[in-house]
Design a protein around this motif. Sequence first.
Motif, PDB file in Angstrom:
ATOM      1  N   UNK A 154       0.812  -1.212   0.000  1.00  0.00           N
ATOM      2  CA  UNK A 154       0.000   0.000   0.000  1.00  0.00           C
ATOM      3  C   UNK A 154       0.848   1.267   0.000  1.00  0.00           C
ATOM      4  N   UNK A 155       2.132   1.155   0.360  1.00  0.00           N
ATOM      5  CA  UNK A 155       3.022   2.309   0.322  1.00  0.00           C
ATOM      6  C   UNK A 155       3.564   2.574  -1.082  1.00  0.00           C
ATOM      7  N   UNK A 156       3.501   1.578  -1.946  1.00  0.00           N
ATOM      8  CA  UNK A 156       4.119   1.700  -3.269  1.00  0.00           C
ATOM      9  C   UNK A 156       3.602   2.895  -4.086  1.00  0.00           C
ATOM     10  N   UNK A 157       2.281   3.082  -4.216  1.00  0.00           N
ATOM     11  CA  UNK A 157       1.834   4.228  -5.016  1.00  0.00           C
ATOM     12  C   UNK A 157       2.367   5.553  -4.492  1.00  0.00           C
ATOM     13  N   UNK A 158       2.374   5.727  -3.172  1.00  0.00           N
ATOM     14  CA  UNK A 158       2.871   6.977  -2.594  1.00  0.00           C
ATOM     15  C   UNK A 158       4.354   7.167  -2.863  1.00  0.00           C
ATOM     16  N   UNK A 212      -4.572  -9.678   0.373  1.00  0.00           N
ATOM     17  CA  UNK A 212      -4.308  -9.544  -1.053  1.00  0.00           C
ATOM     18  C   UNK A 212      -4.849  -8.221  -1.576  1.00  0.00           C
ATOM     19  N   UNK A 213      -4.144  -7.664  -2.545  1.00  0.00           N
ATOM     20  CA  UNK A 213      -4.547  -6.426  -3.203  1.00  0.00           C
ATOM     21  C   UNK A 213      -4.648  -6.708  -4.696  1.00  0.00           C
ATOM     22  N   UNK A 214      -5.813  -6.505  -5.257  1.00  0.00           N
ATOM     23  CA  UNK A 214      -5.988  -6.809  -6.677  1.00  0.00           C
ATOM     24  C   UNK A 214      -5.797  -5.561  -7.536  1.00  0.00           C
ATOM     25  N   UNK A 215      -6.105  -5.700  -8.813  1.00  0.00           N
ATOM     26  CA  UNK A 215      -5.896  -4.597  -9.752  1.00  0.00           C
ATOM     27  C   UNK A 215      -6.728  -3.378  -9.371  1.00  0.00           C
ATOM     28  N   UNK A 216      -7.876  -3.576  -8.735  1.00  0.00           N
ATOM     29  CA  UNK A 216      -8.739  -2.455  -8.332  1.00  0.00           C
ATOM     30  C   UNK A 216      -8.003  -1.513  -7.388  1.00  0.00           C
ATOM     31  N   UNK A 219      -4.856  -0.703  -7.400  1.00  0.00           N
ATOM     32  CA  UNK A 219      -3.992   0.153  -8.194  1.00  0.00           C
ATOM     33  C   UNK A 219      -4.797   1.147  -9.017  1.00  0.00           C
ATOM     34  N   UNK A 220      -5.933   0.731  -9.523  1.00  0.00           N
ATOM     35  CA  UNK A 220      -6.781   1.638 -10.292  1.00  0.00           C
ATOM     36  C   UNK A 220      -7.296   2.775  -9.426  1.00  0.00           C
ATOM     37  N   UNK A 221      -7.549   2.481  -8.153  1.00  0.00           N
ATOM     38  CA  UNK A 221      -8.059   3.497  -7.236  1.00  0.00           C
ATOM     39  C   UNK A 221      -6.943   4.346  -6.623  1.00  0.00           C
ATOM     40  N   UNK A 222      -5.702   3.984  -6.883  1.00  0.00           N
ATOM     41  CA  UNK A 222      -4.576   4.739  -6.319  1.00  0.00           C
ATOM     42  C   UNK A 222      -4.401   6.092  -6.999  1.00  0.00           C
ATOM     43  N   UNK A 223      -5.040   6.267  -8.133  1.00  0.00           N
ATOM     44  CA  UNK A 223      -4.950   7.536  -8.839  1.00  0.00           C
ATOM     45  C   UNK A 223      -3.766   7.576  -9.788  1.00  0.00           C
ATOM     46  N   UNK A 224      -3.635   8.695 -10.471  1.00  0.00           N
ATOM     47  CA  UNK A 224      -2.579   8.841 -11.473  1.00  0.00           C
ATOM     48  C   UNK A 224      -1.199   8.852 -10.829  1.00  0.00           C
ATOM     49  N   UNK A 225      -0.272   8.141 -11.440  1.00  0.00           N
ATOM     50  CA  UNK A 225       1.131   8.146 -11.024  1.00  0.00           C
ATOM     51  C   UNK A 225       1.919   8.646 -12.228  1.00  0.00           C
ATOM     52  N   UNK A 240      -0.923  -3.439 -13.745  1.00  0.00           N
ATOM     53  CA  UNK A 240      -1.123  -1.992 -13.643  1.00  0.00           C
ATOM     54  C   UNK A 240      -0.084  -1.238 -14.464  1.00  0.00           C
ATOM     55  N   UNK A 241       1.172  -1.628 -14.318  1.00  0.00           N
ATOM     56  CA  UNK A 241       2.235  -0.970 -15.081  1.00  0.00           C
ATOM     57  C   UNK A 241       1.990  -1.138 -16.580  1.00  0.00           C
ATOM     58  N   UNK A 242       1.679  -2.356 -16.996  1.00  0.00           N
ATOM     59  CA  UNK A 242       1.465  -2.620 -18.418  1.00  0.00           C
ATOM     60  C   UNK A 242       0.299  -1.812 -18.978  1.00  0.00           C
ATOM     61  N   UNK A 243      -0.744  -1.633 -18.190  1.00  0.00           N
ATOM     62  CA  UNK A 243      -1.947  -0.963 -18.680  1.00  0.00           C
ATOM     63  C   UNK A 243      -1.880   0.556 -18.569  1.00  0.00           C
TER      64      UNK A 243
END
Length: 213
Positions: free
Chosen positions: A69-73, A97-101, A103-109, A136-139
């Motif tokens: 969960x720290x990765x997006x920040x 577990x953390x699914x693709x959702x 990462x999608x909800x993490x906002x723009x990086x 997430x990275x690929x998409x």
Amino acid sequence: MESASRHSRVKIGHAPKLRVLGYLEPGTHGLEVGNAIIKPETKAAPSTIVGSVKILALEVKFRVRDEVKMLPSFLKCFSNIKRLYVQSDTSDETGGKLNLKFWQEAGAIDCVQRSLKELVFHEFKGSRNELAFLRFIAERAQILEKMVISVTQGCCASKDQAATTMKAIMASVNWASADCKLTVYGSPFDEGSSPGWTFQGAFDVPDGDPFYY
């Protein structure tokens, strides 16, 4: 760097010449940019962005929910990353577990969408959290040119099977960059070990990249 028990804090102030940074461990290293301590809920702002870093290396325990969960920040602090290394670390701890959702909800990086050209993922272990991150990275990575994945020993029956299976999984992804080249290979390292790097090696590889695979 400040240290307290097993945790350390990495502080980045005015660093216009800081080009390479790593390995950062979200579960061990607290990150402070300027006067802001980076947390999962931290929003990107000019005061929390280090735009000079082009090469970033992270070591992540993907089985530990709070660490992922720290990765997006962390990524939002580095807006101009060209090459990203991610080392998937082992852990006896599990935290959901953390699914693709997620990462999608993490906002723009920004670095993922606008600057990332190469992702190197070491020691893929087959977890859902790892796969969600790769998808997430690929998409989202619009100018990604290369994705390199090493699959840890023991994940599949053979190195060839590991490569075939992973390529089949990633073939179902809607890639943002149609020109990205995917390379998958079986890791030459024993499970639990890491590729490692040396200061001497930094002088023998392109761009002075000490993490070069």
